[in-house]
Design an enzyme around this catalytic site. Structure first.
Site, short mmCIF file in Angstrom:
data_model
loop_
_atom_site.label_atom_id
_atom_site.label_comp_id
_atom_site.label_asym_id
_atom_site.label_seq_id
_atom_site.Cartn_x
_atom_site.Cartn_y
_atom_site.Cartn_z
N GLU A 112 -11.71 -3.84 -2.68
CA GLU A 112 -10.79 -2.83 -3.19
C GLU A 112 -10.64 -2.99 -4.70
OE1 GLU A 112 -7.15 -3.42 -0.70
OE2 GLU A 112 -8.58 -4.62 0.39
N HIS B 253 -9.74 1.84 0.62
CA HIS B 253 -9.59 0.69 1.51
C HIS B 253 -10.64 0.68 2.63
CE1 HIS B 253 -7.49 -2.43 3.74
NE2 HIS B 253 -6.63 -2.54 2.74
N HIS C 5 0.80 -1.23 0.00
CA HIS C 5 0.00 0.00 0.00
C HIS C 5 0.83 1.29 0.00
CE1 HIS C 5 -3.49 -2.43 0.26
NE2 HIS C 5 -3.51 -2.63 1.56
C1 BGC Z 1 -4.47 -6.59 1.83
C2 BGC Z 1 -4.31 -7.31 3.14
C3 BGC Z 1 -3.82 -6.32 4.15
C4 BGC Z 1 -4.80 -5.19 4.24
C5 BGC Z 1 -4.31 -4.05 5.07
C6 BGC Z 1 -5.48 -5.54 2.03
O1 BGC Z 1 -5.60 -4.83 0.85
O2 BGC Z 1 -4.81 -7.44 0.78
O3 BGC Z 1 -3.43 -8.40 3.02
O4 BGC Z 1 -3.60 -6.89 5.38
O5 BGC Z 1 -5.02 -4.65 3.00
O6 BGC Z 1 -4.24 -4.28 6.32
#
Ligand code: BGC
Length: 353
Positions: free
Chosen positions: A317, A180, A106
């Site tokens: 997402e 998210h 991210h």
């Molecule tokens: C991911 C997870 C991650 C989460 C953030 C998601 O987009 O796929 O693996 O733990 O975001 O905490």
């Protein structure tokens, strides 16, 4: 349609964080922060007209800074994972910070989710919204190129929240943007999401290893727990021991959407039977990460003192595929100077009788 701006608080660096509350004539309100572009609240009616918040989050800025798990934010410059944080552009290798188990997640240590965005509100006809802008400088989190990024949230009278993304760069770079938000249509995160029914228009998904990095194959969902082409209760197959569910700790996978390239189509729906709330997801993106909140474990206390337990929220997402820069068979995430990255996602709320 209404819009109100207030001060949400101040970051540790003493930057003021604004809260924008959008309201429509149909009983829906959405609260957005210019910190991380975070959707803090979405309040929508249930089948009896009772309006409640259906997203996870915090009620103060310090908690967003210190203990958020990407609640409600814009993830970028590159959403989801890049294997070891490494990729090449035209033969040049780039190394991003490895902020999650040896991989990049991210956007890195201080991704778009932790930045203050410039915000401007607008009000037109039967729409109301806020436009956010962020300049990610050349070298920030070790990504190449000054990348300008615009994200616009628009609420309309039919309970649609539209998110539009746009980006430009002055050097070739990579981009993958998503929101998210963790949803729990029953109670905003007090109980699990295992009784929500989910439908995803995807015949294929991208399997991952135990560190959640895609193998690079595009596999069929036929005869697997990943077949959500008809409504299925999320909890139905989650504990069946399928190797992919073990690798993900539950669902944490990218689904390859059955849709026309670039068209904004209905690709997923979530229904919660007790409240009757229904969420439809439309997007122009080629993939969607369905994450069943497997890393939540009750140690994060959020809004109204609620401790977010295992699988108390789910994320949908919309995105390009994780680790795309390392897989030529995945849709490209390269952005060149002179090009525009554009994408749109709509979260539409309703009820079933
Ligand atoms: C991911 C997870 C991650 C989460 C953030 C998601 O987009 O796929 O693996 O733990 O975001 O905490």
């Amino acid at each position: 349609m209404t819009i109100e701006e207030s001060t949400f608080g101040y970051t540790k660096e003493n930057q003021r964080v604004s809260l924008f509350k959008l309201g429509n004539g149909a009983g829906m309100t959405v609260e957005i922060l210019n910190y991380g572009g975070i959707i803090k609240n979405i309040c929508v009616p249930d089948r009896y007209g009772k309006v409640e918040d259906v997203v996870l989050g915090h009620d103060n800025i310090t908690d967003y800074e210190e203990k958020s798990d990407y609640f409600g934010c814009i993830a970028g410059r590159f959403a989801n994972r890049i294997n070891q944080g490494r990729f090449r552009i035209n033969g040049t290798q780039f190394q991003l910070p490895q902020n999650s188990n040896g991989n990049s997640l991210h956007g890195g240590i201080k991704g778009f989710d932790k930045q203050i965005w410039k915000a401007q509100t607008f009000h037109s006809g039967d729409e109301v919204g806020v436009s956010l802008f962020y300049l990610s400088e050349d070298g920030e989190e070790d990504y190449p190129g000054n990348m300008k990024c615009w994200v616009t949230y628009t609420l309309d009278n039919s309970n649609q929240l539209k998110i539009e993304y746009r980006a430009e760069t002055d050097k070739t770079t990579i981009v993958n943007l998503t929101n998210h938000t963790y949803f729990n249509l029953k109670d905003g995160g007090e109980t699990t999401i295992l009784n929500h029914d989910l439908k995803i228009k995807a015949s294929c998904f991208t399997p991952v290893d135990a560190k959640l990095i895609p193998h690079g194959t595009i596999d069929s969902v036929n005869d697997t727990p990943f077949d959500f082409r008809e409504f299925k209760t999320i909890g139905e197959h989650i504990e069946t021991g399928h190797v992919q569910l073990k690798n993900g700790g539950g669902y944490d996978h990218n689904f390859v959407l059955d849709k026309e390239d670039g068209a904004c189509e209905l690709i997923a729906s979530v229904y919660e039977p007790i409240s009757g709330r229904l969420l439809d997801v439309l997007t122009t993106e080629p993939g969607i990460q369905f994450y069943s909140g497997n890393f939540l474990k009750g140690d994060i206390v959020g809004k109204n003192g609620v401790a977010y337990k295992f699988r108390s929220g789910l994320c949908l997402e919309t995105q390009h595929f994780p680790d795309a820069p390392n897989h030529d068979n995945f849709p490209s995430t390269i952005l060149n100077p002179g090009e525009q990255f554009e994408s749109a996602t709509i979260y539409k709320f309703g009820v079933e009788p």
